[in-house]
Structures are given as structure tokens and as C-alpha cells.
Design an enzyme around this catalytic site. Structure first.
Site, PDB file in Angstrom:
ATOM      1  N   HIS A  70      17.663  44.656 -17.842  1.00 11.41           N
ATOM      2  CA  HIS A  70      17.936  45.449 -19.056  1.00 11.41           C
ATOM      3  C   HIS A  70      19.327  45.195 -19.627  1.00 11.41           C
ATOM      4  O   HIS A  70      19.671  45.750 -20.675  1.00 11.41           O
ATOM      5  CB  HIS A  70      17.777  46.942 -18.769  1.00 11.41           C
ATOM      6  CG  HIS A  70      16.380  47.317 -18.336  1.00 11.41           C
ATOM      7  ND1 HIS A  70      15.264  46.963 -19.070  1.00 11.41           N
ATOM      8  CD2 HIS A  70      15.925  47.991 -17.250  1.00 11.41           C
ATOM      9  CE1 HIS A  70      14.176  47.422 -18.443  1.00 11.41           C
ATOM     10  NE2 HIS A  70      14.555  48.035 -17.344  1.00 11.41           N
ATOM     11  N   ASP A 105       8.167  43.019 -13.989  1.00  9.87           N
ATOM     12  CA  ASP A 105       8.633  44.403 -13.817  1.00  9.87           C
ATOM     13  C   ASP A 105       7.863  45.282 -14.815  1.00  9.87           C
ATOM     14  O   ASP A 105       7.513  44.826 -15.902  1.00  9.87           O
ATOM     15  CB  ASP A 105      10.135  44.470 -14.099  1.00  9.87           C
ATOM     16  CG  ASP A 105      10.736  45.833 -13.806  1.00  9.87           C
ATOM     17  OD1 ASP A 105      11.332  46.010 -12.734  1.00  9.87           O
ATOM     18  OD2 ASP A 105      10.607  46.740 -14.670  1.00  9.87           O
ATOM     19  N   HIS A 129       8.821  47.502 -16.721  1.00 15.34           N
ATOM     20  CA  HIS A 129       9.561  47.730 -17.968  1.00 15.34           C
ATOM     21  C   HIS A 129       9.885  46.398 -18.646  1.00 15.34           C
ATOM     22  O   HIS A 129      10.066  45.387 -17.965  1.00 15.34           O
ATOM     23  CB  HIS A 129      10.864  48.476 -17.674  1.00 15.34           C
ATOM     24  CG  HIS A 129      10.659  49.788 -16.963  1.00 15.34           C
ATOM     25  ND1 HIS A 129      10.692  49.888 -15.587  1.00 15.34           N
ATOM     26  CD2 HIS A 129      10.391  51.016 -17.453  1.00 15.34           C
ATOM     27  CE1 HIS A 129      10.462  51.157 -15.247  1.00 15.34           C
ATOM     28  NE2 HIS A 129      10.262  51.859 -16.365  1.00 15.34           N
ATOM     29  N   ASP A 181       7.767  47.987  -9.723  1.00 13.63           N
ATOM     30  CA  ASP A 181       7.576  49.388 -10.114  1.00 13.63           C
ATOM     31  C   ASP A 181       6.256  49.629 -10.837  1.00 13.63           C
ATOM     32  O   ASP A 181       5.948  50.763 -11.199  1.00 13.63           O
ATOM     33  CB  ASP A 181       8.762  49.902 -10.954  1.00 13.63           C
ATOM     34  CG  ASP A 181       9.273  48.903 -11.966  1.00 13.63           C
ATOM     35  OD1 ASP A 181       8.690  47.800 -12.088  1.00 13.63           O
ATOM     36  OD2 ASP A 181      10.263  49.211 -12.651  1.00 13.63           O
TER      37      ASP A 181
HETATM   38 ZN   LIG Z   1      11.363  48.479 -14.111  1.00 15.52          ZN
END
Ligand SMILES: [Zn+2]
Length: 335
Positions: free
Chosen positions: A122, A163, A165, A250
Site C-alpha cells: 500500500h 493479497d 486488498h 488475508d
Molecule cells: Zn491485505
């Protein structure tokens, strides 16, 4: 074949004052898995990155801010993301591990790993990327360092980010770089908010960024369908010397932060289908069951070539999003 595993006890020194999902205990789970797989002898102590390298992926002002906050004792960068006194040193070591794992993959092949904290995908050039509300636990972008290293050595790089996200920081850093192909599967409409199908790269890099925003509650059948229809054909077409896997676990059922319902079936399938390529696994998210069960499933898939075939069917929503991505990418990729 499992190559070098870059890990250091120093990665435990970046830690929160109070409860936080991104904490050193995550690496204890990872290390237990490494021991159970009999791989602890392949652990290598990394070296920190040369500071000159970091400015190729991050703005000097941002780097200065992290260093200053850390060396002054730390604090919260935003509502999600903490820095402590050791974060600067630890984050530089994580970048070094990511670079070394990439060089090892290029030289010797096999599955090489950077089992690092803090995570990175991120983190954009100046910190928060693409309108994200926070840095999402990330400090410096480890996967971007791996991609930069690969590009410096071979002229190009391929990143697969699974991931749960969107890897907004990675996408922002290489937005205008056609030599860095970034394929990102993630749960749609959750943090960080980016990763729409129409985000395909800057003007001279169009088609090099591929986003697959998966429906809420997607399971193995959904992910394996998207993997077969989009990810693998792109890999086959790029024929990369090395694949960088921005590996967050995740999306595993019950991991805690998302609605995805993946199991060992998807992660081992991902490992099996990438086994003819040298890999660099850069650890991103994953907070409980994903680290415990998804991470070893990926490694065993890469090692053992056992495909579990009871993955089930994709949902109608998944069929729709996959069709949409294929359509948008059709000028660049014959999917
Ligand atoms: Zn994540």
C-alpha cells in the site's frame, strides 16, 4: 525447489504499543510453518538496502519523514499505521531482503522468499497512494523493490499480487512503466478503494496494469476461474525470467479482515501453476488462518505439484467481472 528464505529476528522489532493486527506474532506463525516444512536451514540473514536504492521507488521527503518519526521514538502515521523506534532500521532491512530474494531467484531459480515486516504494497512514492485513507500498515514497498531489482537486471518485471486488498502503492509506483506488468486480484470495494477494472496503466503503459476486483465472499472456485482465465494466460505470454508474488494471505477464510473465503485449495493451486517459473515471494498481509494454512499450502503447491481439483464453480458475479477484464484488456492481451 525452495531457494533462499530471507528472514531476520529484527523484523520482530517493528511493533505496536497496543493491540494491532499487524504485529510480530504474524512472523511467529510463518516461522512455525517454515519449521514444519523442514525449511529452517534455508533461512538467510538479509542485509539492509543501500539508501540510494530506496529513492528509486520513494520520494526523499517521504523517506525523511519515516526516518525522522522513527528515530524520534515513533507514533501513528495515520489511523492504521504505526512507526516505532526500530521501524526505520527494520523497514530498510525488509527492502534489502526483498532485493536479495529477487537476485537469488534470478541466479538460482526456485521459490525464494522475503518473509518481512512491515508489509509494503500500500506504500506509494509519497506514502498513501491513489486516494487511500491510510497507509494500511505499510511503510516502504517491498514488492516494488523486488520489481525494480528484476527490471534493473532483466529489463522487465512481472508482479502478481493476490493479497485480498488492492496493491495501490505498487500500482502507483509503476503506473507509467510499461516494463512492469502488475496483475492484481483483490476483493472489490474495500480498503484501499482502488483497483477498478479500468485502471490499466498510464498513457505509455496502457495494458500493463491488470486489475481483477473480485466479488465479496469469493471462494476457491471464483479465484481459480480468474486465475485460469486471466493470470495464467498473461504469465504464459510474458514468459518472465522471475515472477514476483506480492503474497498476502488475508483472503483465507476466517483470516479476519475481509469477506473472502479462500482455502488451501486456491493457494496450493496458485503454487502448482507457477512452479515452472522462479519465484520471489514477498510477504504482504495475512493475520491468522491465512498465515497458518494458506502460506504453507502455497509452498507445498510449488514443491509437490499436487492439484486438488474440487474447487467448485465460479459465481455469476465472477464470470461477469472476468469477462469485463478480458474485454478491457483485449487490445493488449489475447485472453
Ligand atoms: Zn491485505
Amino acid at each position: 525447489m525452495i531457494g533462499e528464505i530471507y528472514y531476520s529476528r529484527k523484523f520482530l522489532l517493528h511493533k505496536p504499543k497496543n493491540y494491532h493486527p499487524e504485529n510480530p506474532g504474524r512472523l511467529w506463525i510463518i516461522l512455525t510453518a517454515i519449521r514444519e516444512l523442514g525449511l529452517e536451514n534455508q533461512i538467510v540473514e538479509p542485509l539492509p538496502i543501500d539508501e540510494a536504492q530506496i529513492y528509486k521507488i520513494h520520494d526523499p521527503e517521504y523517506v525523511k519523514r519515516i526516518r525522522g518519526l522513527s528515530l524520534n521514538g515513533g507514533g501513528y502515521l495515520d489511523a492504521d499505521t504505526y512507526v516505532n523506534q526500530r521501524t526505520w532500521e527494520v523497514a530498510m532491512l525488509a527492502l534489502g531482503a526483498s532485493r536479495l530474494a529477487t537476485l537469488s531467484a534470478l541466479e538460482y531459480g526456485g521459490l525464494n522468499m522475503a518473509l518481512v515486516r512491515p508489509p509494503g504494497h500500500h506504500a506509494g512514492r509519497r506514502g498513501r497512494a491513489l486516494g487511500a485513507p491510510t497507509l494500511g500498515f505499510c511503510i516502504f514497498n517491498n514488492s516494488a523493490m523486488a520489481a525494480l531489482t528484476c527490471k534493473e537486471e532483466t529489463g522487465e518485471a512481472l508482479i502478481i499480487d493476490f493479497d485480498a486488498h488492492h496493491g495501490n502503492g505498487t500500482q502507483e509506483i509503476f503506473w507509467n512503466d510499461p516494463e512492469v506488468v502488475h496483475v492484481d486480484l483483490h476483493e472489490r470495494d474495500i480498503y484501499p478503494g482502488s483497483g477498478d477494472v479500468n485502471e490499466i496503466g498510464g498513457y505509455n503503459a496502457r495494458g500493463s496494469k491488470i486489475n481483477i476486483p473480485m466479488p465479496h465472499y469469493s471462494d476457491d472456485g471464483d479465484y481459480i476461474y480468474a486465475w485460469n482465465e486471466i493470470v495464467l494466460p498473461i504469465v504464459e505470454r510474458v514468459k518472465p525470467k522471475v515472477i514476483i508474488v506480492s503474497a498476502g494471505f488475508d483472503g483465507f477464510k476466517g483470516d479476519g479482515l475481509t469477506t473472502l473465503k479462500l482455502t488451501e485449495i486456491f493457494y496450493s493451486y496458485a503454487g502448482v501453476t507457477l512452479r515452472k517459473y522462479p519465484l520471489v515471494l514477498i510477504l504482504e498481509g495475512g493475520y491468522s488462518s491465512g498465515l497458518k494454512r494458506g502460506f504453507p499450502a502455497f509452498i507445498m503447491g510449488y514443491e509437490e505439484d499436487k492439484i486438488k481439483r474440487d474447487e467448485g464453480q465460479p459465481s455469476y458475479e465472477t464470470l461477469k467481472v472476468v469477462e469485463e477484464v478480458k474485454d478491457i484488456l483485449s487490445p493488449w492481451w489475447p485472453l
